[in-house]
Design a protein around this motif. Structure first.
Motif, PDB file in Angstrom:
ATOM      1  N   THR A  52       0.799  -1.224   0.000  1.00 26.24           N
ATOM      2  CA  THR A  52       0.000   0.000   0.000  1.00 26.24           C
ATOM      3  C   THR A  52       0.831   1.274   0.000  1.00 26.24           C
ATOM      4  O   THR A  52       0.295   2.358  -0.188  1.00 26.24           O
ATOM      5  CB  THR A  52      -0.924   0.017   1.228  1.00 26.24           C
ATOM      6  N   SER A  53       2.148   1.143   0.209  1.00 23.17           N
ATOM      7  CA  SER A  53       3.018   2.317   0.240  1.00 23.17           C
ATOM      8  C   SER A  53       4.459   1.873   0.057  1.00 23.17           C
ATOM      9  O   SER A  53       4.772   0.677   0.165  1.00 23.17           O
ATOM     10  CB  SER A  53       2.878   3.075   1.565  1.00 23.17           C
ATOM     11  N   SER A  54       5.334   2.844  -0.188  1.00 25.46           N
ATOM     12  CA  SER A  54       6.765   2.535  -0.301  1.00 25.46           C
ATOM     13  C   SER A  54       7.318   2.028   1.024  1.00 25.46           C
ATOM     14  O   SER A  54       8.185   1.148   1.051  1.00 25.46           O
ATOM     15  CB  SER A  54       7.531   3.778  -0.752  1.00 25.46           C
ATOM     16  N   SER A  55       6.809   2.568   2.133  1.00 29.68           N
ATOM     17  CA  SER A  55       7.255   2.097   3.453  1.00 29.68           C
ATOM     18  C   SER A  55       6.843   0.649   3.676  1.00 29.68           C
ATOM     19  O   SER A  55       7.590  -0.142   4.259  1.00 29.68           O
ATOM     20  CB  SER A  55       6.670   2.989   4.550  1.00 29.68           C
ATOM     21  N   ASP A  56       5.647   0.310   3.197  1.00 32.17           N
ATOM     22  CA  ASP A  56       5.173  -1.068   3.293  1.00 32.17           C
ATOM     23  C   ASP A  56       6.090  -2.002   2.509  1.00 32.17           C
ATOM     24  O   ASP A  56       6.459  -3.090   2.973  1.00 32.17           O
ATOM     25  CB  ASP A  56       3.744  -1.136   2.763  1.00 32.17           C
ATOM     26  N   ALA A  57       6.453  -1.577   1.276  1.00 34.80           N
ATOM     27  CA  ALA A  57       7.362  -2.380   0.464  1.00 34.80           C
ATOM     28  C   ALA A  57       8.715  -2.537   1.139  1.00 34.80           C
ATOM     29  O   ALA A  57       9.318  -3.623   1.115  1.00 34.80           O
ATOM     30  CB  ALA A  57       7.529  -1.739  -0.910  1.00 34.80           C
ATOM     31  N   LEU A  58       9.212  -1.460   1.751  1.00 31.30           N
ATOM     32  CA  LEU A  58      10.510  -1.523   2.423  1.00 31.30           C
ATOM     33  C   LEU A  58      10.473  -2.508   3.587  1.00 31.30           C
ATOM     34  O   LEU A  58      11.448  -3.227   3.834  1.00 31.30           O
ATOM     35  CB  LEU A  58      10.907  -0.126   2.909  1.00 31.30           C
ATOM     36  N   ARG A  59       9.346  -2.568   4.293  1.00 29.85           N
ATOM     37  CA  ARG A  59       9.211  -3.539   5.391  1.00 29.85           C
ATOM     38  C   ARG A  59       9.261  -4.970   4.871  1.00 29.85           C
ATOM     39  O   ARG A  59       9.666  -5.887   5.589  1.00 29.85           O
ATOM     40  CB  ARG A  59       7.912  -3.293   6.149  1.00 29.85           C
ATOM     41  N   HIS A  60       8.859  -5.166   3.613  1.00 36.02           N
ATOM     42  CA  HIS A  60       8.938  -6.494   2.997  1.00 36.02           C
ATOM     43  C   HIS A  60      10.293  -6.730   2.328  1.00 36.02           C
ATOM     44  O   HIS A  60      10.495  -7.763   1.687  1.00 36.02           O
ATOM     45  CB  HIS A  60       7.830  -6.656   1.946  1.00 36.02           C
ATOM     46  N   GLY A  61      11.195  -5.752   2.449  1.00 36.96           N
ATOM     47  CA  GLY A  61      12.537  -5.926   1.896  1.00 36.96           C
ATOM     48  C   GLY A  61      12.688  -5.489   0.458  1.00 36.96           C
ATOM     49  O   GLY A  61      13.596  -5.946  -0.237  1.00 36.96           O
ATOM     50  N   ILE A  62      11.798  -4.616  -0.013  1.00 40.29           N
ATOM     51  CA  ILE A  62      11.862  -4.122  -1.384  1.00 40.29           C
ATOM     52  C   ILE A  62      12.260  -2.648  -1.364  1.00 40.29           C
ATOM     53  O   ILE A  62      11.515  -1.800  -0.874  1.00 40.29           O
ATOM     54  CB  ILE A  62      10.509  -4.285  -2.113  1.00 40.29           C
ATOM     55  N   GLY A  63      13.431  -2.341  -1.903  1.00 35.50           N
ATOM     56  CA  GLY A  63      13.922  -0.965  -1.964  1.00 35.50           C
ATOM     57  C   GLY A  63      14.062  -0.514  -3.409  1.00 35.50           C
ATOM     58  O   GLY A  63      14.277  -1.328  -4.312  1.00 35.50           O
TER      59      GLY A  63
END
Length: 524
Positions: free
Chosen positions: A82-93
């Motif tokens: 749902t957001s870039s922060s969400d992706a980062l929590r899943h290890g996606i930068g």
């Protein structure tokens, strides 16, 4: 053969799957039923023309956009980002092509912005942040202090800071969107070393670039997008550059040939003994003199930090403390403001379109006419139909892919944004066009469009002075070639007599040499 098999075995593990993703915007289909696999411990290359849908797909993977239909699977399990922060929590930068840095903050502050290291969640542990960033900069071979303000860095160094931001969060999937577009050759080699290190640790790299030879060198798998659809998907060791071009644009080669059948006119620009002091001591531009004729294309070749962009800024009047003389079509420009120089016939296409050229909240059309509104005015009113006719004509002539000129310019791909800036410059009816890295971040098809425009303008009598670090471009487009190094013009070549080795040799020399001497250095 065994090495190839080992490579395939090591990169066969799919960490992320994009299944049947479709994304629509008003008036356009950005992605249509796209399937894309990202393999662990491999460089997964994504390539396509500007407007093909690459950035949209990456934004979906990075959580910045949500798909209209389709799904994403991480380690085989469906996920919703749902957001870039969400992706980062899943290890996606992700490292975007357009830099997202705060120029008035330090490197360390930028790397940890919104993810600060704290002491007991009470205050920021600035010392710990500096120590971590110092190690990251060492890893990237960037020899600067973590306390350095980002605004004091060259654009290539700023790109490495963006990469450091992603590395600081231990991403499992790292998306690199045109990471080498602003890097010098030495910085590119450092980046490739970092990528090799990340691959060995099992990190999946998604790599987007328009430098096709670079993709062949670094990629393990390649996926090609065209008009929002997948047109090719192969292991990299089974493809070559002509195959990539065919999948991207449907034709075999790119045309950079020089115009023929026209003669150059009189001298339209004279730069004499221009110098620009550096902060502290030394000169960024060191007593540079050059000339440009009407109908002539002169290329300036040099590496990052050679003083090329600063020279253009001096010609345009951006540095009042610069010394030397600039004469445009027989009229001295010394002491004139930037707006007056533009009115007299100078136009600049800057290197960094986001920071120095575009107003992202304005429409595509408004960005195009921003510098030439007086030409569409009657008294205090803008003649909207005349303005719209001009916008429509330049969209057609420059082949800008746009659904509606009233959409914000930020909705366009990087290459089409570049065309909008060129249209703005041409609307001022310039006598001299200064182009700083005009092909930065532009795909092979868009390059051909822009270079054709350059050739056509030269035939019509426009003088063009352009800067590039691409040897192929400078040799194919230029009538004459100047080489800059350490703020100086170190060599001048007729296009017919230039060689790539001689240009590279001259760019590494800190003093003026002639064509013969540069050739001798190259041979040695």
């Amino acid at each position: 053969m065994s090495a190839i098999l080992a490579k395939s075995d090591a990169t066969d593990d799919i960490i992320l799957q994009v299944e049947g993703v479709t994304k629509m915007y008003p008036g356009t289909v950005a992605l249509k039923d796209v399937n894309f696999d990202v393999r662990r411990g491999a460089v997964n290359v994504l390539v396509g023309e500007n407007g093909a849908g690459k950035s949209t797909l990456m934004k979906i993977i990075a959580g910045a956009e949500q798909p209209g239909s389709g799904r994403l699977l991480l380690d085989g399990e469906p996920i919703e980002l749902t957001s870039s922060s969400d992706a980062l929590r899943h290890g996606i930068g992700i490292v975007f092509q357009e830099l997202n840095l705060f120029p008035n903050l330090s490197i360390a502050e930028n790397v940890f912005i919104a993810h600060e290291i704290t002491r007991g969640r009470i205050d920021i542990d600035a010392g710990a942040q500096r120590r971590t960033v110092r190690e990251l900069l060492k890893r990237l071979e960037l020899d600067v202090s973590p306390d350095t303000l980002v605004e004091d860095l060259r654009i290539g160094q700023q790109q490495l800071v963006e990469i450091a931001k992603a590395l600081a969060h231990d991403a499992r999937i790292l998306i690199l969107d045109e990471p080498t577009s602003a890097l010098s050759a030495a910085e590119v080699e450092v980046l490739f070393q970092v990528i090799a290190d990340l691959k060995s640790q099992g990190v999946a790299i998604v790599y987007i670039s328009h430098r096709l030879e670079e993709l062949i060198r670094i990629g393990d798998y390649i996926t090609v997008l065209r008009d929002g659809r997948i047109t090719g998907n192969q292991p990299m060791d089974q493809v070559d550059v002509p195959w990539i071009v065919r999948q991207m644009v449907g034709r075999e080669t790119k045309d950079f040939s020089r115009p023929i059948g026209h003669e150059r006119g009189g001298e339209v620009l004279t730069v004499h003994d221009v110098s620009l002091p550096r902060k502290g001591t030394g000169l960024l531009v060191d007593h540079v003199s050059l000339s440009l004729h009407a109908g002539e294309i002169v290329g300036i070749y040099g590496l990052m930090g050679a003083g090329r962009s600063e020279l253009f800024e001096c010609v345009l009047g951006c540095h009042p403390h610069a010394t030397g003389d600039v004469v445009l079509d027989g009229k001295p420009l010394n002491g004139k403001a930037i707006a007056k120089r533009v009115a007299d016939g100078l136009a600049l296409i800057p290197e960094d379109r986001k920071a120095d050229a575009l107003l992202p909240i304005l429409s595509i059309g408004s960005n195009m006419t921003l510098s030439s509104l007086a030409g569409f005015a009657r008294g205090f009113h803008i003649l909207r139909q005349r303005e719209q006719n001009a916008i429509t004509r330049f969209i057609r002539d420059l082949a800008i892919k746009v659904a509606d000129a009233y959409l914000p310019v930020s909705s366009l791909s990087g290459g089409n944004q570049q065309k909008v800036i060129i249209a703005r410059a041409l609307m001022t009816a310039p006598k001299v066009l200064l182009m700083d890295e005009p092909s930065r971040g532009i795909d092979v098809g868009a390059k051909a469009d822009i270079f054709k425009v350059m050739r056509d303008l030269a035939v019509k009598g426009l003088g063009i002075l352009f800067v590039t670090s691409d040897l192929e471009e400078v040799m194919a487009l230029s009538d004459r070639i100047l080489v800059m190094s350490n703020g100086r013009i170190t060599a001048e070549f007729d296009a017919a007599g230039a060689t790539q080795d001689a240009l590279v040799a001259a760019s590494a020399i800190g003093h003026r040499v002639d064509m013969h001497e540069a050739g001798q250095v190259a041979a040695a």
